[in-house]
Motif scaffolding. Structure first.
Motif, PDB file in Angstrom:
ATOM      1  N   UNK A 244      53.867  71.188  -9.106  1.00 39.35           N
ATOM      2  CA  UNK A 244      53.532  70.756  -7.748  1.00 39.35           C
ATOM      3  C   UNK A 244      54.240  69.432  -7.473  1.00 39.35           C
ATOM      4  N   UNK A 245      54.828  69.308  -6.292  1.00 38.30           N
ATOM      5  CA  UNK A 245      55.435  68.063  -5.837  1.00 38.30           C
ATOM      6  C   UNK A 245      54.706  67.671  -4.552  1.00 38.30           C
ATOM      7  N   UNK A 246      53.902  66.618  -4.648  1.00 36.30           N
ATOM      8  CA  UNK A 246      53.004  66.246  -3.546  1.00 36.30           C
ATOM      9  C   UNK A 246      53.433  64.924  -2.917  1.00 36.30           C
ATOM     10  N   UNK A 247      53.198  64.843  -1.614  1.00 38.82           N
ATOM     11  CA  UNK A 247      53.495  63.629  -0.843  1.00 38.82           C
ATOM     12  C   UNK A 247      52.187  62.886  -0.587  1.00 38.82           C
ATOM     13  N   UNK A 248      52.095  61.628  -1.072  1.00 35.75           N
ATOM     14  CA  UNK A 248      50.899  60.802  -0.911  1.00 35.75           C
ATOM     15  C   UNK A 248      51.240  59.610  -0.032  1.00 35.75           C
ATOM     16  N   UNK A 249      50.329  59.289   0.877  1.00 38.05           N
ATOM     17  CA  UNK A 249      50.546  58.151   1.767  1.00 38.05           C
ATOM     18  C   UNK A 249      49.487  57.093   1.538  1.00 38.05           C
ATOM     19  N   UNK A 250      49.862  55.848   1.867  1.00 33.34           N
ATOM     20  CA  UNK A 250      48.928  54.719   1.880  1.00 33.34           C
ATOM     21  C   UNK A 250      49.018  54.085   3.252  1.00 33.34           C
TER      22      UNK A 250
END
Length: 341
Positions: free
Chosen positions: A108-114
């Motif tokens: 899995x390649x996930x995009x996380x934001x802050x």
């Protein structure tokens, strides 16, 4: 955070008199910085596919130099999780929220934001890359639901009966084959299975008269653990092989002890009268077990005849007039035969 700027101003006339004033200016912080992650990409390699729901995967961390709400960060998982993962909004801890399956998806390649918490709500981003570790958690399955095989009795030892084949989606270990311990001892004495190839061969003398049907329960095992504290793993599978033994004409008929061996009849017994019955049995099956009767000796002048009834009985009848003064005793020899082609 406020910052103070101190300005000093000196003023004097043309004489010797002077005066000064100090001015303090406070600079208020504006939310003009975006959160920045400590890494552009976080990697978690080899996460067990059998990891339960709630398993900790990795922690992401972002900082924002602004003060107050402008420096407070909230995390969100934007894409790529397939609803298998989530991130804690405050701590940045990524955890599993559903069961994983290596055979369905391996990474899995996930995009996380802050996002900071004051207008205009600046955002920073990072990637989280997770790979799964393949484990022995898939059921072993045979290519066929079962086999039915027919063999001739007396077939040579070493003859191959059938080859069974199974597969495991995990594809980690070499499958091994064996007979289930509950398989009948009679069947185990007659057949064996190669643990690697799955070939079943004959090891004993097949005699239909001793047994005409054998069921072999084959087990295919991938060597995996049978269970852990949370998940039951199916590492082996049972598979039936039914073997029918076909008859060969390898038995001779036998007379039954109930057959007539000594009879007395009047000399005026009419022609066509039944005077004796013999019973023959053949252990073979089908056509091979049919019995026929013949008078082969002692029937002088064909005084008697024998008729085969239901391929089991030989009924002896008077075929011509009797004369005790000419012949007072007949010693008939009856022969029973197997299948007559």
């Amino acid at each position: 955070m406020q910052k103070a700027l101190i300005l000093c101003n000196n003023k004097s006339d043309q004489g010797k008199m002077r005066s000064s004033v100090r001015v303090i200016v406070y600079v208020e912080d504006a939310n003009d910085e975006a959160p920045v992650f400590t890494q552009q990409q976080y990697n978690r390699l080899g996460l067990r596919e059998t990891a339960g729901i709630g398993t900790s995967v990795i922690v992401v961390r972002a900082t924002d130099p602004d003060t107050g709400d402008g420096g407070a960060v909230a995390y969100a998982l934007d894409s790529g999780s397939d609803r298998k993962f989530d991130v804690d909004v405050s701590t940045g801890l990524v955890t599993t929220v559903d069961y994983l399956d290596y055979e369905t998806k391996t990474s899995y390649l996930m995009n996380v934001s802050a996002t900071d918490q004051a207008p205009p709500f600046h955002r920073g981003f990072c990637m989280v890359y997770v790979t799964l570790l393949n484990e022995l958690d898939e059921a072993v399955a045979f290519f066929s639901a079962g086999y039915e095989v027919s063999l001739l009795e007396n077939i040579a030892t070493g003859t191959e009966v059938v080859q069974v084949q199974a597969q495991s989606a995990d594809n980690l270990n070499q499958l091994s084959y064996r007979f289930d311990p509950d398989t009948s001892p009679a069947a185990l004495a007659l057949f064996k299975i190669d643990s690697i190839t799955g070939r079943i061969t004959v090891t004993g003398l097949l005699d239909r008269e001793k047994g005409d049907l054998y069921t072999l329960t084959v087990v295919a095992d991938d060597g995996g653990p049978k269970k852990d504290s949370t998940v039951v793993w199916h590492s082996c599978f049972q598979f039936p092989v039914s073997i029918t033994i076909q008859d060969e004409n390898d038995n001779s008929p036998e007379f039954d002890i109930t057959s007539d061996s000594l009879v007395e009849i009047p000399e005026n017994t009419p022609i066509g009268k039944r005077v004796a019955v013999v019973l023959g049995r053949d252990k073979d099956a089908g056509k091979n077990g049919l019995v026929y009767f013949r008078l082969v000796a002692g029937n002088m002048q064909d005084v008697f005849e024998i008729r085969t009834v239901n391929h089991t009985y030989g009924e002896i009848y008077v075929n011509s007039p009797l004369d005790r003064e000419s012949v007072d005793r007949y010693l008939l020899k009856v022969r029973h035969l197997g299948q007559i082609l």
